[in-house]
Write a protein that holds these residues in place. Sequence first.
Motif, PDB file in Angstrom:
ATOM      1  N   GLN A  12       3.429 -12.909   3.602  1.00 41.91           N
ATOM      2  CA  GLN A  12       4.548 -13.768   3.219  1.00 41.91           C
ATOM      3  C   GLN A  12       5.447 -13.116   2.162  1.00 41.91           C
ATOM      4  N   ILE A  13       4.985 -12.005   1.600  1.00 41.69           N
ATOM      5  CA  ILE A  13       5.758 -11.305   0.573  1.00 41.69           C
ATOM      6  C   ILE A  13       6.652 -10.296   1.290  1.00 41.69           C
ATOM      7  N   GLN A  14       7.899 -10.650   1.428  1.00 38.91           N
ATOM      8  CA  GLN A  14       8.840  -9.852   2.216  1.00 38.91           C
ATOM      9  C   GLN A  14       9.554  -8.809   1.355  1.00 38.91           C
ATOM     10  N   GLY A  15       9.924  -7.693   1.994  1.00 40.49           N
ATOM     11  CA  GLY A  15      10.760  -6.689   1.354  1.00 40.49           C
ATOM     12  C   GLY A  15      10.060  -5.829   0.315  1.00 40.49           C
ATOM     13  N   ARG A  19       1.334   0.036  -1.638  1.00 41.76           N
ATOM     14  CA  ARG A  19       0.858   1.393  -1.919  1.00 41.76           C
ATOM     15  C   ARG A  19      -0.586   1.339  -2.391  1.00 41.76           C
ATOM     16  N   LYS A  20      -1.325   2.414  -2.097  1.00 46.59           N
ATOM     17  CA  LYS A  20      -2.667   2.538  -2.640  1.00 46.59           C
ATOM     18  C   LYS A  20      -2.813   3.908  -3.279  1.00 46.59           C
ATOM     19  N   SER A  21      -3.821   4.053  -4.080  1.00 45.62           N
ATOM     20  CA  SER A  21      -4.044   5.273  -4.827  1.00 45.62           C
ATOM     21  C   SER A  21      -4.296   6.457  -3.899  1.00 45.62           C
ATOM     22  N   ALA A  34       2.055  -3.744  -4.692  1.00 48.24           N
ATOM     23  CA  ALA A  34       3.468  -3.739  -4.314  1.00 48.24           C
ATOM     24  C   ALA A  34       4.282  -4.194  -5.519  1.00 48.24           C
ATOM     25  N   ALA A  35       5.324  -3.446  -5.820  1.00 48.19           N
ATOM     26  CA  ALA A  35       6.236  -3.836  -6.893  1.00 48.19           C
ATOM     27  C   ALA A  35       7.071  -5.018  -6.417  1.00 48.19           C
ATOM     28  N   LEU A  36       7.220  -6.009  -7.271  1.00 47.61           N
ATOM     29  CA  LEU A  36       8.021  -7.189  -6.945  1.00 47.61           C
ATOM     30  C   LEU A  36       9.395  -7.067  -7.605  1.00 47.61           C
ATOM     31  N   PRO A  37      10.402  -7.697  -7.031  1.00 44.90           N
ATOM     32  CA  PRO A  37      11.757  -7.586  -7.578  1.00 44.90           C
ATOM     33  C   PRO A  37      11.888  -8.011  -9.042  1.00 44.90           C
ATOM     34  N   ASP A  38      11.016  -8.911  -9.510  1.00 46.65           N
ATOM     35  CA  ASP A  38      11.106  -9.375 -10.900  1.00 46.65           C
ATOM     36  C   ASP A  38      10.391  -8.454 -11.878  1.00 46.65           C
ATOM     37  N   ARG A  58       5.110  -8.603 -15.085  1.00 47.51           N
ATOM     38  CA  ARG A  58       5.318  -7.235 -15.580  1.00 47.51           C
ATOM     39  C   ARG A  58       4.373  -6.957 -16.758  1.00 47.51           C
ATOM     40  N   ASP A  59       4.274  -7.884 -17.711  1.00 43.53           N
ATOM     41  CA  ASP A  59       3.417  -7.677 -18.881  1.00 43.53           C
ATOM     42  C   ASP A  59       1.939  -7.620 -18.507  1.00 43.53           C
TER      43      ASP A  59
END
Length: 85
Positions: A12-15, A19-21, A34-38, A58-59
């Motif tokens: 459900q997490i689009q776009g 990645r894995k190590s 996965a990096a999120l836009p926020d 992020r924190d």
Amino acid sequence: MEQLENGVQATQIQGVTWRKSRRSNPSGNCVELAALPDGGAAVRNSRDPQGPALIYTRDEIAAFIGGVKDGDFDSLAGGSAVLGR
């Protein structure tokens, strides 16, 4: 992007790009991020890519990665020798 909740189905997490190590073993027993836009991150089990994902700010992810770099979790992986230190 809408606000994501912990446990959301990873599909459900689009776009995002998962990645894995590079240290991942060939049988795929890893977590993927996965990096999120926020600026946050989503984490899923590579053996169940359609399963639930954990969502971190992020924190939170920065604190976790800092702890990994500092060796705070080495004992969970059988000690520093397992982690190549």
